[in-house]
Design a protein around this motif. Structure first.
Motif, PDB file in Angstrom:
ATOM      1  N   LYS A  14       1.058  -1.032   0.116  1.00 38.15           N
ATOM      2  CA  LYS A  14       0.060   0.189   0.015  1.00 38.15           C
ATOM      3  C   LYS A  14       1.034   1.005   0.004  1.00 38.15           C
ATOM      4  N   PHE A  15       0.935   1.915  -1.199  1.00 34.38           N
ATOM      5  CA  PHE A  15       1.998   3.047  -1.438  1.00 34.38           C
ATOM      6  C   PHE A  15       1.092   4.236  -1.541  1.00 34.38           C
ATOM      7  N   GLU A  16       1.680   5.376  -1.377  1.00 32.82           N
ATOM      8  CA  GLU A  16       1.176   6.664  -1.891  1.00 32.82           C
ATOM      9  C   GLU A  16       2.077   7.560  -2.396  1.00 32.82           C
ATOM     10  N   SER A  17       1.841   8.481  -3.004  1.00 32.36           N
ATOM     11  CA  SER A  17       2.986   9.105  -3.877  1.00 32.36           C
ATOM     12  C   SER A  17       2.778  10.668  -3.690  1.00 32.36           C
ATOM     13  N   ARG A  18       3.998  11.219  -3.761  1.00 33.61           N
ATOM     14  CA  ARG A  18       3.825  12.864  -3.811  1.00 33.61           C
ATOM     15  C   ARG A  18       4.581  13.379  -5.005  1.00 33.61           C
ATOM     16  N   GLU A  19       4.294  14.414  -5.857  1.00 32.33           N
ATOM     17  CA  GLU A  19       5.065  14.856  -6.895  1.00 32.33           C
ATOM     18  C   GLU A  19       6.099  15.717  -6.338  1.00 32.33           C
ATOM     19  N   ILE A  20       7.398  15.441  -6.761  1.00 32.89           N
ATOM     20  CA  ILE A  20       8.396  16.430  -6.321  1.00 32.89           C
ATOM     21  C   ILE A  20       9.396  17.158  -7.615  1.00 32.89           C
ATOM     22  N   GLY A  21       8.727  16.638  -8.803  1.00 29.58           N
ATOM     23  CA  GLY A  21       9.418  17.338 -10.071  1.00 29.58           C
ATOM     24  C   GLY A  21       8.436  17.025 -11.269  1.00 29.58           C
ATOM     25  N   PRO A  22       8.946  17.579 -12.447  1.00 27.77           N
ATOM     26  CA  PRO A  22       8.026  17.376 -13.506  1.00 27.77           C
ATOM     27  C   PRO A  22       7.814  15.933 -13.963  1.00 27.77           C
ATOM     28  N   ARG A  23       9.182  15.246 -13.563  1.00 24.52           N
ATOM     29  CA  ARG A  23       8.788  13.672 -14.041  1.00 24.52           C
ATOM     30  C   ARG A  23       9.128  12.619 -12.797  1.00 24.52           C
ATOM     31  N   THR A  24       9.025  13.246 -11.612  1.00 21.79           N
ATOM     32  CA  THR A  24       9.388  12.467 -10.358  1.00 21.79           C
ATOM     33  C   THR A  24       8.426  12.316  -9.384  1.00 21.79           C
ATOM     34  N   ARG A  25       8.136  11.476  -8.796  1.00 23.51           N
ATOM     35  CA  ARG A  25       7.171  11.245  -7.683  1.00 23.51           C
ATOM     36  C   ARG A  25       8.010  10.246  -6.823  1.00 23.51           C
ATOM     37  N   VAL A  26       7.562  10.553  -5.283  1.00 26.13           N
ATOM     38  CA  VAL A  26       8.069   9.756  -4.332  1.00 26.13           C
ATOM     39  C   VAL A  26       7.094   8.992  -4.027  1.00 26.13           C
ATOM     40  N   TRP A  27       7.201   7.518  -3.992  1.00 31.12           N
ATOM     41  CA  TRP A  27       6.319   6.740  -3.266  1.00 31.12           C
ATOM     42  C   TRP A  27       6.928   5.961  -1.991  1.00 31.12           C
ATOM     43  N   ALA A  28       6.017   5.814  -1.213  1.00 30.61           N
ATOM     44  CA  ALA A  28       6.450   5.267   0.134  1.00 30.61           C
ATOM     45  C   ALA A  28       5.047   4.808   0.959  1.00 30.61           C
ATOM     46  N   GLU A  29       5.372   4.073   2.000  1.00 30.77           N
ATOM     47  CA  GLU A  29       4.045   3.606   2.762  1.00 30.77           C
ATOM     48  C   GLU A  29       3.479   5.202   3.047  1.00 30.77           C
ATOM     49  N   PRO A  30       2.102   5.201   3.060  1.00 30.14           N
ATOM     50  CA  PRO A  30       1.536   6.374   3.570  1.00 30.14           C
ATOM     51  C   PRO A  30       1.876   7.211   4.667  1.00 30.14           C
ATOM     52  N   ASN A  31       2.398   6.704   5.760  1.00 27.25           N
ATOM     53  CA  ASN A  31       2.695   7.391   6.923  1.00 27.25           C
ATOM     54  C   ASN A  31       4.083   7.930   6.779  1.00 27.25           C
ATOM     55  N   MET A  32       4.976   7.448   5.557  1.00 28.64           N
ATOM     56  CA  MET A  32       6.314   7.882   5.406  1.00 28.64           C
ATOM     57  C   MET A  32       6.439   8.928   4.328  1.00 28.64           C
ATOM     58  N   VAL A  33       5.235   9.049   3.515  1.00 23.73           N
ATOM     59  CA  VAL A  33       5.404   9.819   2.092  1.00 23.73           C
ATOM     60  C   VAL A  33       6.029  11.318   2.378  1.00 23.73           C
ATOM     61  N   ASP A  34       5.405  11.850   3.447  1.00 22.13           N
ATOM     62  CA  ASP A  34       5.856  13.309   3.387  1.00 22.13           C
ATOM     63  C   ASP A  34       7.287  13.525   3.817  1.00 22.13           C
ATOM     64  N   ALA A  35       7.686  12.785   4.640  1.00 17.74           N
ATOM     65  CA  ALA A  35       9.213  13.034   5.171  1.00 17.74           C
ATOM     66  C   ALA A  35      10.107  12.537   3.966  1.00 17.74           C
ATOM     67  N   ALA A  36       9.803  11.449   3.181  1.00 14.05           N
ATOM     68  CA  ALA A  36      10.532  11.186   1.796  1.00 14.05           C
ATOM     69  C   ALA A  36      10.366  12.196   0.913  1.00 14.05           C
ATOM     70  N   ALA A  37       9.342  12.897   0.550  1.00 10.83           N
ATOM     71  CA  ALA A  37       9.132  13.926  -0.294  1.00 10.83           C
ATOM     72  C   ALA A  37      10.221  15.208   0.023  1.00 10.83           C
TER      73      ALA A  37
END
Ligand SMILES: [Zn+2]
Length: 653
Positions: A243-266
């Protein structure tokens, strides 16, 4: 003619049996690349309910490379072949029983021969073969490539999660394949999983109904389709299910992680697009479409893995300040060196990793300044010194080309040497030909010349010599020494020590304050010693101190001062913490024993596991006991590759 007469007179089944009986691994693979190679694959994988195992089929387009070839040889390990054979001529049927498997041999696994049909095959023919398989029953349900975590082992604790790590020779335990970097192929892949988990793959997702991420159900399952249009070696095949969620961090880049980690990763990887743009300016256009990142749970055994389109990274890179994001620059660099231009065999791994460290540091230099490049180069040299003395300066694994035997497991030779000695050599060549103004255009040219292909050390040498043929200094390069001589490099590079100097001076101060390891009550360090230092300056300081105290540990009281004055006891930075803990373990500091055990429980990255376990294992009886019990209690949570390597380090396997 003897051979061809014999083959012509042999039945097809005999030819397949003979092929597996005669099969000898070359470069840890049974593939015979001079006879037949895979050029395209259709891969269909299913993870069984409750992560009970893996099953699937693969259809290969096999290109015949010599007249009269009757079989294609693949690698497999921990897999049961159910059916395999070539497509029946002019039909859509498959021959289900035209295969033979050989006896498995440890990490290398077994050869699988699949017949190429009754017609005599000619060089240039492309033959379709199909193999259906499932994981062998047994305790180790997935083999070594795939780690399945129970929901308790994830940070969200709600859904199980599974991910692969195929480098170096683990792809063969996911599906039968020509598991050698000498063979690159394009692929289409389909995976079905029960909801709510999704599949991410090192490829481009094929949108269903025109919308990315949408998937249709097949018997209640979610189906995901992917395509990889750039040819890749098997070791770059990768997927993750969870179960992964993602955040856009660039025009061709998304960070995926477990939902509770995704903002820290971004937040941590916010510089990713800057790195990508710097890399393109140095190496040429990015050819893979998307560049996404997937942050995995802590048991991921590496810092990062350059799986195409979707780099896998460890959560130990989360430092809160982006200070360890150079690992992302490294994985981005692999999009050119390693993934686009691939080492032809594991003996030439330095062409993957040395070049990638070189490009990584060029990226850092462009984004953060030349002095940062220099600091990283110096830190890398310290790591090389430590690694060479650990492995042994006359050991073949400290040569740039380690001369692996056909059945050596490349994981056993894995070390910092191809990374840092490789970097050192390339930096040496750069300075030899006059510096970055001459060498950077060569780098881009080399990458574009060998793009989509494979390269070995000889080809690199020839290309370099040809490119710089008008420069007389090129004739002075001692290629043989650089390639084959074990130990430290034969020549010394001159780096700019501005940023490293203070770090080294401070290490010397600590060293001379306690030369005999008995402590020093007059020595009063304070945080102002390191005020304003970057993480990499601290790393240089700690590495230097570790090197200076390799024979005579600091006194316990000195470690206490070090930890308290510089706040190393509470450091949240994995690179700082692991080094400090090793210093403390060597000094017999029990607070550091506890810290080391906590770190060994909290994550499974081999870069930290192996030195910490080794440090404990070299300590007093309490430390050695802690190493053993901590490993026994945690090995089932480690990735199989990490568990194997640490077990070997501790003499427990
Ligand atoms: Zn790498």
């Amino acid at each position: 003619w003897e051979i061809s007469t014999k083959m012509a007179g042999t039945s097809r089944a005999d030819a397949m049996q003979a092929a597996v009986d005669d099969a000898k691994p070359v470069g840890a693979s049974y593939a015979r690349v001079e006879e037949a190679v895979v050029v395209h694959a259709k891969i269909h994988l299913t993870i069984q309910a409750d992560d009970a195992g893996l099953a699937g089929w693969v259809e290969y387009d096999v290109e015949v490379r010599a007249d009269g070839v009757q079989v294609v040889l693949l690698d497999l390990r921990h897999l049961e072949v159910v059916k395999a054979g070539p497509k029946v001529h002019k039909t859509s049927e498959w021959n289900a029983n035209a295969f033979a498997t050989g006896a498995p041999a440890g990490a290398i696994g077994a050869p699988l021969a699949i017949g190429l049909g009754d017609d005599p095959r000619k060089k240039g023919d492309v033959v379709a073969v199909r193999v259906e398989f499932e994981t062998e029953a047994g305790e180790d349900k997935f083999g070594s490539a795939l780690q399945a975590l129970t929901k308790e082992q994830t940070s969200g604790k709600e859904n199980g999660l599974a991910f692969t790590q195929c480098q170096a020779i683990h792809a063969r335990s996911l599906f039968p394949c020509q598991d050698t970097p000498a063979v690159k192929f394009t692929f289409e892949a389909t995976m079905t999983v029960p909801p709510p988990r999704r599949v991410l793959m090192a490829a481009c997702e094929v949108p269903l109904s025109g919308q990315e991420g949408q998937s249709k159900t097949e018997e209640g399952k979610l189906r995901y389709d992917f395509v990889q249009k750039v040819p890749v070696p098997a070791y770059l095949f990768a997927f993750a299910v969870g179960k992964f969620e993602s955040r856009e961090i660039g025009p061709r880049t998304r960070v995926w992680a477990e939902p509770n980690m995704v903002d820290a990763a971004a937040a941590e990887f916010a510089d990713t697009n800057k790195f990508l743009e710097a890399a393109e300016s140095l190496a040429g256009p990015y050819r893979w479409g998307r560049y996404d990142l997937l942050m995995l749970p802590p048991s991921f055994p590496y810092g990062g893995m350059e799986n195409p389109c979707l780099t896998f990274v460890t959560p130990t890179l989360i430092a809160g300040d982006g200070s360890l994001a150079h690992v992302v620059a490294h994985e981005i660099a692999h999009s050119w060196t390693g993934n686009l231009v691939t080492n032809k065999g594991w003996d030439h791994f330095w062409l993957n990793e040395g070049w990638t460290v070189f490009l990584e540091r060029k990226i850092l230099g462009q984004v953060y300044g030349e002095e940062i490049l220099q600091l990283h180069a110096i830190a890398g040299y310290e790591e090389l010194c430590e690694e060479v003395s650990r492995i042994g300066p006359s050991h073949r694994f400290t040569a740039l080309i380690p001369r692996l035997e056909g059945n050596d497991d490349p994981d056993d030779a894995f070390s910092k040497v191809p990374y840092e000695k490789g970097f050192y050599f390339l930096y040496f060549l750069q300075e030899l030909v006059g510096g970055p103004a001459q060498f950077e255009p060569f780098m881009k040219d080399y990458i574009q010349h060998f793009a989509l292909s494979t390269v070995d050390s000889c080809q690199f040498k020839a290309y370099f010599e040809q490119y710089f043929k008008s420069d007389p200094k090129v004739a002075t390069v001692e290629w043989d020494k650089w390639f084959h001589q074990p130990g430290m490099p034969p020549c010394e590079n001159l780096y700019d020590h501005t940023l490293a100097e203070a770090a080294r001076a401070l290490a010397s101060e600590w060293h001379s304050a306690d030369p005999l390891g008995v402590g020093n009550e007059e020595f009063h360090p304070s945080f102002s010693d390191i005020q304003g230092w970057s993480v990499h300056q601290l790393i240089v300081f700690l590495d230097r101190l570790l090197a200076l105290r390799a024979m005579q540990p600091l006194h316990n009281s000195m470690v206490k001062k070090l930890g308290e004055a510089y706040k190393f006891f509470e450091s949240g930075n994995s690179e700082i913490k692991s080094r400090f803990l090793r210093l403390g373990v060597f000094a017999g500091n029990t607070q550091c024993y506890e810290g080391a055990v906590d770190m060994l429980k909290a994550q499974g990255r081999m870069k930290f596991l192996r030195p910490l376990y080794r440090a404990l294992n070299q300590g007093d009886s309490q430390a050695r006991e802690l190493a053993k019990t901590t490993f026994q209690e945690n090995k089932s949570r480690y990735h199989p590759i990490a568990a194997k390597m640490v077990g070997a380090d501790l003499g427990l396997s």
